[in-house]
Design an enzyme around this catalytic site. Structure first.
Site, PDB file in Angstrom:
ATOM      1  N   GLU A 299      41.524  41.108  40.286  1.00  0.00           N
ATOM      2  CA  GLU A 299      41.302  42.017  41.418  1.00  0.00           C
ATOM      3  C   GLU A 299      39.819  41.944  41.709  1.00  0.00           C
ATOM      4  OE1 GLU A 299      39.783  45.117  43.287  1.00  0.00           O
ATOM      5  OE2 GLU A 299      40.491  46.175  41.495  1.00  0.00           O
ATOM      6  N   CYS A 333      36.275  49.668  44.613  1.00  0.00           N
ATOM      7  CA  CYS A 333      36.803  48.499  45.323  1.00  0.00           C
ATOM      8  C   CYS A 333      37.538  48.935  46.583  1.00  0.00           C
ATOM      9  CB  CYS A 333      37.770  47.729  44.422  1.00  0.00           C
ATOM     10  SG  CYS A 333      37.186  47.448  42.757  1.00  0.00           S
TER      11      CYS A 333
END
Length: 547
Positions: A299, A333
Site C-alpha cells: 500500500e 495515506c
C-alpha cells in the site's frame, strides 16, 4: 526424541470479533488521567532499543536517536542500527523458527495474536498510545483510533477471517475426500512499515505470522519508539523467539540484503510509491535466484479527493475538508488533499472551513487542547514548506500557511485555492496539512468528474458529497477506478477494520485490502490433497469393452 505436537480433538472457534470501542479521554474520565500519567512517565525516560533477533537483544554499537517531532531536542531513546551481518542473522532466526511455528495448529498461533489484542486493550493501552503520541506527535484521539482500537481490530478480525479461510474446502463424495491445506510460504516475509500508523506497524508483521510465516520486520526509523514497544508487547503475549525479528538501520542496505536472499517468500509493505516500485524492480530482476515466487503486497501513496456536487450539504462538506485534510497533520495515506467545489457553494464552504481552521490549535499532543501536533521530521517539514511557498507565488493561500521548525516541526493547517485544474498541488502527493481547492462551474459536473479521475496517478481514497442521488450514481460510476475506498457524504479517512477493508490501486498499491480475508490469502500457499477410498483395480475403462 521429540514427540509430535498434540492436537486438540475438538473444533475450536476464535471468539467472534467486535470493533474495539474508542475511549473519549474527555475531562474527568479515568482514562484521561491514566494516559496523562503514562505520558509524563515515558517522556521523563530515555530508553535503549536494541535489535531483537531470535528473541535475543542485539547491540551493534551504532545508534540513532528517536526524538519527539513536536520537541526535536527531546530524545526519547536510542535504537541500534543493524549491519548486513545482523540482517542475515535475522533471516537465519526466522528460518530456524519457521519449522515449529508453521507446524503449530492455527488455534495456537491465533491464541498468541488474540492475547496481544487483549493486552493492548487493557494493560498495554496507555503505553502504546503514549509511545505513539510522543514519538509520532499524534493527539490522544488519533493515537486511540490507530494504535489501540484499529490494531486490536486487526488482530481480532484477522483471526476470524483466517478461520473462515481455513474452513473453505473443496467438494468431496463417498469415494474420495478432498482437502485444501493452507501452508505457510516457503521462506521468510519481509515486513516494511511506515511512521504514520502504529496499527499498520503492528498488522504488517503479524498478519503473515498468523498464517504460519516468520518475519523480518523493519519499522520506519521515525517511528522506532512505538515499534519497539510493540515488539515488547509481542513478547509479553507469548510470541516464540524468531517468529518476528525486529531490525532497524539503513533501509537501502536492509532491503538490498533481504530482497536478494534466496529464501525471500514475500514482502508486506506500506510506504512510498517510489520505494515500492524499486523493490518490485529488484525482485523482478532476481526471479531466477529465489526458491519460489515472492508474494508482493503493498500500500503506497495517495492524492485523495473530495468532489462536491451543487446539491452537497455545506456544513458536512466543510467539516470533511477540515477533518479529512488536517487530522494527524494530513499524514494519512487517505487524507483529503484535493477538493473540487462548485462555484455556487464555494464562498460558503470556504468561509466555514476558514472559521474552523482559525480555531485549530497546533502544538504538543500532551496538551489535549491541541487538534494537531507536528509533522514527523525535518525532511517532511522542509518538503511541505516548499509546497506552501509554491502556493504563495502560484496560487492563493486562503487560510493558514504557518511554518515553524524552531522547537518542533510545526506546520499549520493550510487551505489553498487554484484556478488551474492541473496545478502542482492538485497532482503531487504532499503528505502534510495542505488542502488545495479547485472551484468549477456548476454546469461542468460531469467534466469535473473526468478531471478528478485523470489528475492523479493514485487511486487510494476519495469522497463525493451530494444530496442528489443521480449525482451520487454518476460519481460512483465515473470514479470507479479512482479510489479503492470510496465514501459518500463522508470524509475519505477513517476506514474501520471489518467495515471498510482498506487499499487502493493504480500507483496506490496492490489493493490487497488490509484487515480482510483478501490480504490473508496472500500469505498462504495451498496444497490440494485427494484421498481415494476406492482406488481402481483394473487399468481398463468401460468404453474399451466389446459390444
Amino acid at each position: 526424541m521429540l514427540l509430535p505436537i498434540a492436537s486438540f480433538n475438538g473444533r475450536r472457534r476464535v471468539p467472534p470479533p467486535v470493533n474495539e470501542p474508542f475511549r473519549s479521554y474527555a475531562p474527568g474520565t479515568p482514562e484521561r488521567a491514566s494516559l496523562k500519567a503514562r505520558l509524563r512517565a515515558m517522556a521523563s525516560q530515555k530508553i535503549d532499543m536494541p535489535l531483537i533477533v531470535g528473541g535475543k537483544e542485539v547491540k551493534t554499537g551504532e545508534c540513532a536517536q528517536a526524538v519527539m517531532p513536536h520537541d526535536h531536542a527531546h530524545v526519547l531513546g536510542e535504537y541500534q542500527k543493524a549491519t548486513d551481518r545482523h540482517v542475515l542473522q535475522a533471516v537465519e532466526a526466522a528460518r530456524a523458527a519457521r519449522k515449529e511455528w508453521a507446524a503449530w495448529p492455527f488455534d495456537d498461533r491465533a491464541a498468541v495474536i488474540l492475547k496481544a489484542a487483549e493486552l493492548l486493550t487493557t494493560t498495554w493501552r496507555d503505553t502504546i498510545n503514549a509511545a505513539t503520541m510522543l514519538g509520532q506527535s499524534k493527539t490522544a484521539f488519533q493515537a486511540e483510533i490507530d494504535a489501540a482500537a484499529e490494531l486490536v481490530d486487526f488482530w481480532r478480525f484477522n483471526a476470524h477471517y483466517a478461520q473462515e479461510l481455513l474452513d473453505e474446502q473443496p467438494l468431496s463424495d463417498h469415494t474420495m475426500w478432498n482437502q485444501l491445506e493452507y501452508r505457510a510460504l516457503e521462506g521468510f516475509v519481509y515486513a516494511v512499515t511506515p511512521f504514520n500508523f502504529t496499527s499498520i506497524a503492528g498488522n504488517l508483521p503479524t498478519a503473515p505470522a498468523l498464517m504460519g510465516n516468520t518475519v523480518v520486520w523493519k519499522p520506519a526509523s521515525s517511528a522506532m519508539y512505538s515499534a519497539y514497544h510493540l515488539m515488547k508487547l509481542y513478547e509479553a503475549a507469548g510470541m516464540p523467539p524468531g517468529v518476528i525479528n525486529f531490525v532497524a538501520g539503513d533501509a537501502a542496505m536492509i532491503s538490498k540484503v533481504l530482497l536478494s536472499h534466496r529464501d525471500l517468500a514475500g514482502v508486506h509493505f506500506t510506504g512510498s510509491t517510489e520505494v515500492f516500485n524499486d523493490m518490485w524492480k529488484t525482485i523482478g530482476g532476481s526471479m531466477s535466484s529465489y526458491r519460489s515466487y515472492p508474494r508482493i503486497v503493498g500500500e503506497t501513496g495517495g492524492k485523495d479527493f473530495i468532489v462536491a456536487h451543487p446539491s452537497a450539504d455545506v456544513d458536512a462538506l466543510a467539516v470533511a475538508i477540515v477533518r479529512g485534510g488536517f487530522e494527524f497533520q494530513g499524514q494519512k495515506c487517505s487524507a483529503a488533499s484535493r477538493v473540487y467545489v462548485p462555484k455556487s457553494l464555494w464562498n460558503e464552504v470556504r468561509d466555514r472551513a476558514v472559521a474552523m481552521i482559525d480555531e485549530i490549535e497546533t502544538g504538543d499532543p500532551q496538551d489535549f487542547r491541541n487538534f494537531m501536533g507536528a509533522v514527523i521530521d525535518r525532511r517532511a517539514f522542509d518538503k511541505i514548506s516548499q509546497y506552501i511557498e509554491h502556493a504563495r507565488s502560484k496560487a492563493t493561500i486562503v487560510a493558514g500557511g504557518m511554518v515553524d521548525g524552531s522547537k518542533g516541526y510545526f506546520i499549520g493547517p493550510t487551505l489553498v485555492q487554484t484556478t488551474d485544474p492541473g496545478y502542482k498541488l492538485l497532482c503531487e502527493e504532499i503528505f502534510g496539512p495542505v488542502v488545495t481547492a479547485y472551484v468549477y462551474d456548476d454546469a461542468k459536473w460531469s467534466e469535473t468528474l473526468d478531471v478528478v479521475d485523470s489528475t492523479s496517478p493514485y487511486a487510494l481514497t476519495g469522497a463525493v458529497f451530494a444530496q442528489d442521488r443521480r449525482a451520487i450514481v454518476e460519481a460512483t460510476s465515473s470514479l470507479r477506478n479512482a479510489a479503492g475506498n470510496f465514501y459518500i457524504n463522508d470524509k475519505p479517512t477513517g476506514a474501520v477494520v471489518g467495515q471498510q477493508p482498506f487499499g487502493g490501486g493504480r500507483a496506490s498499491g496492490t489493493n490487497d485490502k488490509a484487515g480482510s480475508k483478501l490480504n490473508l490469502v496472500r500469505w498462504v500457499s495451498a496444497r490440494t490433497i485427494k484421498e481415494n477410498f476406492a482406488p481402481p483395480k483394473d487399468y481398463r475403462y468401460p468404453f474399451m469393452s466389446e459390444a
